[in-house]
Scaffold this motif. Structure first.
Motif, PDB file in Angstrom:
ATOM      1  N   THR A  39      -6.457  15.599  -5.232  1.00 22.22           N
ATOM      2  CA  THR A  39      -7.656  15.948  -4.406  1.00 22.22           C
ATOM      3  C   THR A  39      -8.795  14.587  -4.954  1.00 22.22           C
ATOM      4  O   THR A  39      -9.269  14.378  -5.827  1.00 22.22           O
ATOM      5  N   LEU A  40      -9.465  13.851  -4.336  1.00 18.87           N
ATOM      6  CA  LEU A  40     -10.382  12.862  -4.307  1.00 18.87           C
ATOM      7  C   LEU A  40     -11.291  13.692  -4.327  1.00 18.87           C
ATOM      8  O   LEU A  40     -12.357  13.666  -4.176  1.00 18.87           O
ATOM      9  N   GLU A  41     -12.168  13.040  -5.790  1.00 23.53           N
ATOM     10  CA  GLU A  41     -13.027  14.068  -6.426  1.00 23.53           C
ATOM     11  C   GLU A  41     -13.207  13.660  -7.652  1.00 23.53           C
ATOM     12  O   GLU A  41     -12.222  12.839  -8.294  1.00 23.53           O
ATOM     13  N   ASP A  42     -14.080  13.441  -8.762  1.00 19.73           N
ATOM     14  CA  ASP A  42     -14.592  13.652  -9.734  1.00 19.73           C
ATOM     15  C   ASP A  42     -13.492  13.743 -10.686  1.00 19.73           C
ATOM     16  O   ASP A  42     -12.908  14.693 -11.060  1.00 19.73           O
ATOM     17  N   PHE A  43     -13.739  12.666 -12.145  1.00 21.35           N
ATOM     18  CA  PHE A  43     -12.547  13.337 -12.805  1.00 21.35           C
ATOM     19  C   PHE A  43     -11.002  13.958 -12.447  1.00 21.35           C
ATOM     20  O   PHE A  43     -10.324  15.025 -12.905  1.00 21.35           O
ATOM     21  N   TRP A  44     -10.189  13.001 -11.178  1.00 21.89           N
ATOM     22  CA  TRP A  44      -9.533  13.774 -11.071  1.00 21.89           C
ATOM     23  C   TRP A  44      -7.901  12.699 -11.527  1.00 21.89           C
ATOM     24  O   TRP A  44      -7.220  13.818 -11.263  1.00 21.89           O
ATOM     25  N   ASN A  45      -8.639  12.355 -12.736  1.00 20.10           N
ATOM     26  CA  ASN A  45      -7.236  11.476 -13.413  1.00 20.10           C
ATOM     27  C   ASN A  45      -6.466  12.929 -15.180  1.00 20.10           C
ATOM     28  O   ASN A  45      -6.160  12.323 -15.634  1.00 20.10           O
ATOM     29  N   ARG A  46      -7.743  13.776 -14.703  1.00 19.90           N
ATOM     30  CA  ARG A  46      -7.234  14.346 -16.541  1.00 19.90           C
ATOM     31  C   ARG A  46      -5.707  15.462 -15.753  1.00 19.90           C
ATOM     32  O   ARG A  46      -5.607  15.811 -14.788  1.00 19.90           O
ATOM     33  N   LYS A  47      -5.341  16.038 -17.033  1.00 24.32           N
ATOM     34  CA  LYS A  47      -4.096  16.032 -16.545  1.00 24.32           C
ATOM     35  C   LYS A  47      -4.096  17.444 -16.803  1.00 24.32           C
ATOM     36  O   LYS A  47      -3.493  18.050 -15.631  1.00 24.32           O
ATOM     37  N   ASN A  48      -4.630  18.181 -16.740  1.00 23.75           N
ATOM     38  CA  ASN A  48      -4.982  20.168 -15.786  1.00 23.75           C
ATOM     39  C   ASN A  48      -6.278  20.149 -14.587  1.00 23.75           C
ATOM     40  O   ASN A  48      -6.343  20.716 -14.458  1.00 23.75           O
ATOM     41  N   LYS A  49      -5.631  18.963 -14.037  1.00 24.09           N
ATOM     42  CA  LYS A  49      -6.459  18.870 -12.000  1.00 24.09           C
ATOM     43  C   LYS A  49      -5.450  19.579 -11.643  1.00 24.09           C
ATOM     44  O   LYS A  49      -5.231  20.037 -10.147  1.00 24.09           O
TER      45      LYS A  49
ATOM     46  N   LEU B 266       8.313  13.194 -17.929  1.00 23.51           N
ATOM     47  CA  LEU B 266       8.844  12.356 -16.607  1.00 23.51           C
ATOM     48  C   LEU B 266       7.415  12.192 -16.134  1.00 23.51           C
ATOM     49  O   LEU B 266       6.942  11.350 -15.567  1.00 23.51           O
ATOM     50  N   SER B 267       6.402  12.813 -16.345  1.00 19.85           N
ATOM     51  CA  SER B 267       5.430  12.579 -15.515  1.00 19.85           C
ATOM     52  C   SER B 267       4.202  13.933 -16.351  1.00 19.85           C
ATOM     53  O   SER B 267       4.756  15.451 -16.634  1.00 19.85           O
TER      54      SER B 267
ATOM     55  N   ARG C 141       0.886  -1.335   0.108  1.00 21.11           N
ATOM     56  CA  ARG C 141      -0.232  -0.022   0.088  1.00 21.11           C
ATOM     57  C   ARG C 141       0.838   1.108  -0.022  1.00 21.11           C
ATOM     58  O   ARG C 141       0.073   2.472  -0.775  1.00 21.11           O
ATOM     59  N   ILE C 142       2.086   1.172   0.704  1.00 20.73           N
ATOM     60  CA  ILE C 142       2.918   2.764   0.938  1.00 20.73           C
ATOM     61  C   ILE C 142       3.563   2.647  -0.465  1.00 20.73           C
ATOM     62  O   ILE C 142       3.200   3.696  -0.753  1.00 20.73           O
ATOM     63  N   GLN C 143       4.167   1.851  -0.921  1.00 26.20           N
ATOM     64  CA  GLN C 143       4.773   1.918  -1.779  1.00 26.20           C
ATOM     65  C   GLN C 143       4.013   1.975  -3.306  1.00 26.20           C
ATOM     66  O   GLN C 143       4.373   3.552  -4.296  1.00 26.20           O
ATOM     67  N   GLY C 144       2.546   1.723  -3.368  1.00 21.74           N
ATOM     68  CA  GLY C 144       1.433   2.253  -4.382  1.00 21.74           C
ATOM     69  C   GLY C 144       0.866   3.800  -4.360  1.00 21.74           C
ATOM     70  O   GLY C 144       1.583   4.491  -4.852  1.00 21.74           O
ATOM     71  N   GLN C 145       1.181   4.919  -2.416  1.00 14.23           N
ATOM     72  CA  GLN C 145       0.673   5.962  -2.759  1.00 14.23           C
ATOM     73  C   GLN C 145       2.600   6.625  -3.678  1.00 14.23           C
ATOM     74  O   GLN C 145       1.774   7.193  -3.830  1.00 14.23           O
ATOM     75  N   GLN C 146       3.415   5.594  -2.874  1.00 11.20           N
ATOM     76  CA  GLN C 146       4.545   6.454  -3.389  1.00 11.20           C
ATOM     77  C   GLN C 146       4.157   6.429  -4.911  1.00 11.20           C
ATOM     78  O   GLN C 146       4.586   8.000  -6.107  1.00 11.20           O
ATOM     79  N   GLU C 147       4.444   5.578  -5.942  1.00 11.61           N
ATOM     80  CA  GLU C 147       4.112   5.138  -7.408  1.00 11.61           C
ATOM     81  C   GLU C 147       3.025   6.644  -7.805  1.00 11.61           C
ATOM     82  O   GLU C 147       2.989   6.678  -8.918  1.00 11.61           O
ATOM     83  N   PHE C 148       1.685   6.426  -7.001  1.00  9.55           N
ATOM     84  CA  PHE C 148       1.196   7.120  -7.626  1.00  9.55           C
ATOM     85  C   PHE C 148       1.908   8.481  -7.412  1.00  9.55           C
ATOM     86  O   PHE C 148       1.274  10.000  -8.247  1.00  9.55           O
ATOM     87  N   SER C 149       2.431   9.188  -5.667  1.00  4.90           N
ATOM     88  CA  SER C 149       2.372  10.484  -5.963  1.00  4.90           C
ATOM     89  C   SER C 149       3.212  11.055  -7.273  1.00  4.90           C
ATOM     90  O   SER C 149       3.094  12.032  -7.896  1.00  4.90           O
ATOM     91  N   ASN C 150       4.234  10.066  -7.913  1.00  7.73           N
ATOM     92  CA  ASN C 150       5.644   9.946  -8.483  1.00  7.73           C
ATOM     93  C   ASN C 150       4.898  10.560  -9.575  1.00  7.73           C
ATOM     94  O   ASN C 150       5.312  11.618 -10.525  1.00  7.73           O
ATOM     95  N   LYS C 151       3.633   9.582 -10.087  1.00  9.10           N
ATOM     96  CA  LYS C 151       3.171  10.122 -11.208  1.00  9.10           C
ATOM     97  C   LYS C 151       1.762  11.158 -11.593  1.00  9.10           C
ATOM     98  O   LYS C 151       2.142  11.998 -12.674  1.00  9.10           O
ATOM     99  N   TRP C 152       1.095  11.485 -10.423  1.00 12.17           N
ATOM    100  CA  TRP C 152       0.352  12.532 -10.516  1.00 12.17           C
ATOM    101  C   TRP C 152       0.291  13.228 -10.035  1.00 12.17           C
ATOM    102  O   TRP C 152      -0.661  14.357  -9.763  1.00 12.17           O
ATOM    103  N   GLY C 153       1.003  13.329  -8.778  1.00 10.89           N
ATOM    104  CA  GLY C 153       1.616  14.801  -7.671  1.00 10.89           C
ATOM    105  C   GLY C 153       0.451  14.823  -6.621  1.00 10.89           C
ATOM    106  O   GLY C 153      -0.222  13.094  -6.557  1.00 10.89           O
ATOM    107  N   LEU C 154       0.070  15.810  -5.880  1.00 14.69           N
ATOM    108  CA  LEU C 154      -1.054  16.229  -5.222  1.00 14.69           C
ATOM    109  C   LEU C 154      -2.129  15.317  -6.161  1.00 14.69           C
ATOM    110  O   LEU C 154      -2.889  16.939  -7.251  1.00 14.69           O
TER     111      LEU C 154
END
Length: 704
Positions: free
Chosen positions: A457-467, A499-500, A442-455
């Protein structure tokens, strides 16, 4: 026979009750009913309202207390029912007991009711009427004193003086004499005549019995002595407050004033630690800040004012003091702008400084916008000179810093005392195959997510680039430029390894091509000039304006704003200093036809004599004749000659406007536009300004 006598007695009693009768029995009957019925009830309500007024009245101890407090309209609104009842009860005497001796008392009560409701117009008419219907010295004196006070509240000192002279001719009781002398002292206080105010208070106070009123007047006397620099007399007056059976509130502020005069911050620190002063801690912090401010220990003043501003009813005033401190002493203008904004938010609308604070907020908000614009363009230029590796490193460091900040905020927001803690047995090897049971996965997954997507917010369409724009905004404010990211910039970044997504979005906003860099530099040039001009003309900060304008001329030699920048630097320099002479020389040599040269000549030469005004008039008529004959070059030359020979003439606006029109006739449209703009700025109150604005608008429209 007995029945006949009974009827005659009843008839006599009824006739005695008539309010038109002047017979002794009738007058006595109505006097009795008026005094011990309507007047008694109205007077009792009046005393109750006076008591409530002083209970609800809040003193501003940081300012000079008024000897007679002004009537607050909110008090009249909140107690309108009781005040109307006073007027109604008093009106019964006028309606039903016209032949009594208390009609004038009834009108005086009605006038007082209107006075306390702040209905000054009708109150004045009522008090004037009392003096026209009866010569009773008691009611006449009372109504005249109220009349006197209303005129003072309205700052109609001429009318107040006439009433005061008339009152002095009357035979006053001791109570009325004290009321008049207090009103007289208030009259001089309102006119800022402190010496007669002090003399009258020293005459009145000994005749008063110990209590809140006497203690309050001693406090005011202390303030008056303090304002004159007579600190020893002020200390003696403040000491007498305690001996006059004052309320704790008044005693507290008297003690506070004593410690401030004695420059004793250690005594105020002791007062902060006393439990009884818990509600007064903000006021104590404010007083400590004032002591350190007077001692020029500005950092300590800032510390205590900041503590005081966190709570208390004086937050607006403390933020205003902090704004002044940052603006005038510490010269930290961005911080000053923020404190002025807070001051305007928390300042009470009833405060004397409310209007000026709102104006300061507007002025300094404009400064903050201009300052941010300069910082923004400067940051973009710095980022454009950095390599990809440096930018990537900067991005990652900022992202980690922001992540730590977000984690700390989340930790702080957890209500530990209310958290229900659940315990469970460690997961078995079979259970750890489930992702959420495996802590390491779980910790490793959080780090990978943060490295790729940054910070995110838990909301709809969180994975859009301009978020993910938060990080970009924290590195540099690109709100004005992100929407203008051009296709050139995107092409320039195609060769950069991605890079991201969030990093790439940020990199795309940084100018790289020559065209983009040129645009950023032009924006910074304009922003620097506007900021320097605003700081000099609106804030009056000569030193800071000089720094900004010198930076403009150094970084952008040959700027289109050079002539006005030299003029502003001339204004920002000490009179007749080498620097001022240097800026004057540069402006006159490089821009001999600039209007700013005429402004300097106007400053140096002052107004013209009558003879020179006539000469300027004749010269203008000749120039105008050339303009009418379509000799625009000659008309322009003559206008320039008038401005140089007769700077500051009464026709100056006409000459400058005519010169602008000459450029239009010559079809030199850039000069035409610039001269119209300069005219509008230089002569905002000229009758020709409207026409100049219309011409400029028409030219701009046709140009586009």
């Amino acid at each position: 026979m007995i029945r006949r006598y009974w009827l005659l007695g009843l008839l006599a009693l009824v006739s005695a009750c008539s309010q038109q009768s002047t017979k002794p029995a009738a007058v006595a009957f109505h006097n009795l009913n008026a005094k011990y019925n309507a007047i008694w009830q109205a007077d009792r309500l009046k005393k109750s309202l006076q008591k409530k007024f002083w209970e609800e009245h809040k003193e501003d101890y940081k300012s000079m207390l008024p000897i007679i407090p002004a009537i607050d309209s909110t008090f009249g609104q909140q107690h309108a029912t009781d005040i109307d009842l006073v007027i109604k009860k008093a009106s019964l005497v006028i309606d039903r007991h016209q032949n009594s001796h208390f009609v004038d008392d009834a009108y005086t009560l009605i006038g007082w009711g209107r006075y306390i409701k702040k209905d000054y117009k009708n109150a004045l008419e009522t008090f004037k009427f009392v003096n026209s219907i009866d010569n009773d010295p008691r009611s006449q004196s009372t109504s005249l004193i109220h009349l006197y006070q209303i005129y003072i509240h309205q700052h109609d000192f001429t009318s107040a003086e006439k009433v005061g002279e008339f009152i002095q001719s009357l035979d006053l009781s001791q109570t009325q004499k004290n009321n008049y002398l207090l009103s007289r002292a208030y009259y001089h206080q309102s006119k800022k005549e402190l010496i007669p105010t002090i003399a009258l208070l020293e005459e009145i106070i000994p005749s008063l019995s110990s209590g809140e009123e006497k203690a309050r007047l001693y406090f005011i006397l202390g303030q008056l002595f303090e304002s004159q620099g007579k600190n020893q007399l002020a200390l003696e007056s403040y000491a007498k407050v305690k001996k006059s059976k004052a309320s704790y509130e008044l005693q507290f502020h008297a003690t506070l004033a004593v410690h401030q005069l004695n420059n004793a911050p250690e005594e105020l620190e002791k007062m902060i630690r006393e439990p009884k002063n818990e509600d007064h801690v903000p006021a104590l912090y404010a007083a400590l800040g004032e002591i350190y401010f007077k001692n020029k220990e500005f950092d300590k003043a800032k510390e205590y004012w900041t503590k005081g501003g966190k709570s208390g009813s004086d937050r607006g005033e403390l933020y205003l003091q902090l704004g002044n401190l940052f603006a005038k002493q510490l010269k930290r203008f961005d911080d000053a702008a923020k404190y002025y904004d807070s001051a305007a938010t928390y300042m009470s609308p009833n405060h004397a400084a409310y209007a000026s604070t709102q104006k300061l907020k507007t002025t300094w908000s404009t400064y903050l916008q201009l300052s941010k614009a300069v910082s923004q363009e400067d940051s973009l230029l710095k980022l454009s000179n950095m390599s990809l590796a440096e930018l990537t490193d900067m991005y990652q460091k900022t992202q980690k810093k922001q992540q730590r900040k977000a984690d700390s905020i989340l930790t702080k927001n957890i209500p530990v005392q209310n958290t229900v803690i659940f315990t469970r047995r460690p997961a078995s090897p079979e259970q750890q195959s489930f992702y959420f049971n495996n802590d390491q996965a779980r910790i490793q997954g959080q780090q990978e997510f943060s490295n790729k997507w940054g910070l995110r917010t838990l909301e709809d369409f969180w994975n859009r680039k301009n978020k993910n724009n938060n990080l970009t905004n924290r590195i540099v404010d690109l709100t004005q430029n992100s929407s203008n990211a051009s296709s050139e910039n995107i092409k320039a970044s195609n060769d950069i390894p991605v890079l991201s997504d969030s990093l790439q979005i940020w990199l795309n906003t940084i100018p790289k091509s020559p065209a983009q860099l040129s645009q950023v530099k032009k924006r910074e040039e304009d922003a620097l000039f506007e900021l320097g001009k605003f700081v000099r003309l609106e804030l009056g900060e000569k030193e800071q304006a000089s720094i900004l304008l010198k930076k403009l001329l150094t970084n952008y030699p040959g700027t289109s704003h050079e002539a006005e920048a030299l003029y502003l630097l001339y204004l920002s320099s000490d009179k007749d200093s080498p620097a001022q002479k240097n800026y004057r020389s540069q402006l006159f040599d490089r821009f001999p036809t600039a209007y700013f040269k005429q402004l300097i000549l106007k400053i140096e030469n002052g107004s013209l004599t009558e003879t020179n005004e006539l000469a300027a008039q004749k010269a203008y008529e000749l120039a105008y004749g050339q303009f009418k004959a379509n000799n625009y070059s000659e008309a322009s030359r003559q206008c320039q000659q008038i401005l140089q020979q007769f700077p500051g003439s009464n026709l100056e606006d006409k000459v400058v406007f005519l010169k602008a029109l000459c450029y239009g006739g010559l079809k030199e449209f850039t000069s035409y536009q610039d001269n119209l703009k300069n005219f509008i700025l230089a002569f905002p109150k000229s009758p020709l300004t409207t026409e100049a604005e219309a011409l400029l608008k028409a030219y701009t429209k046709n140009k586009n």
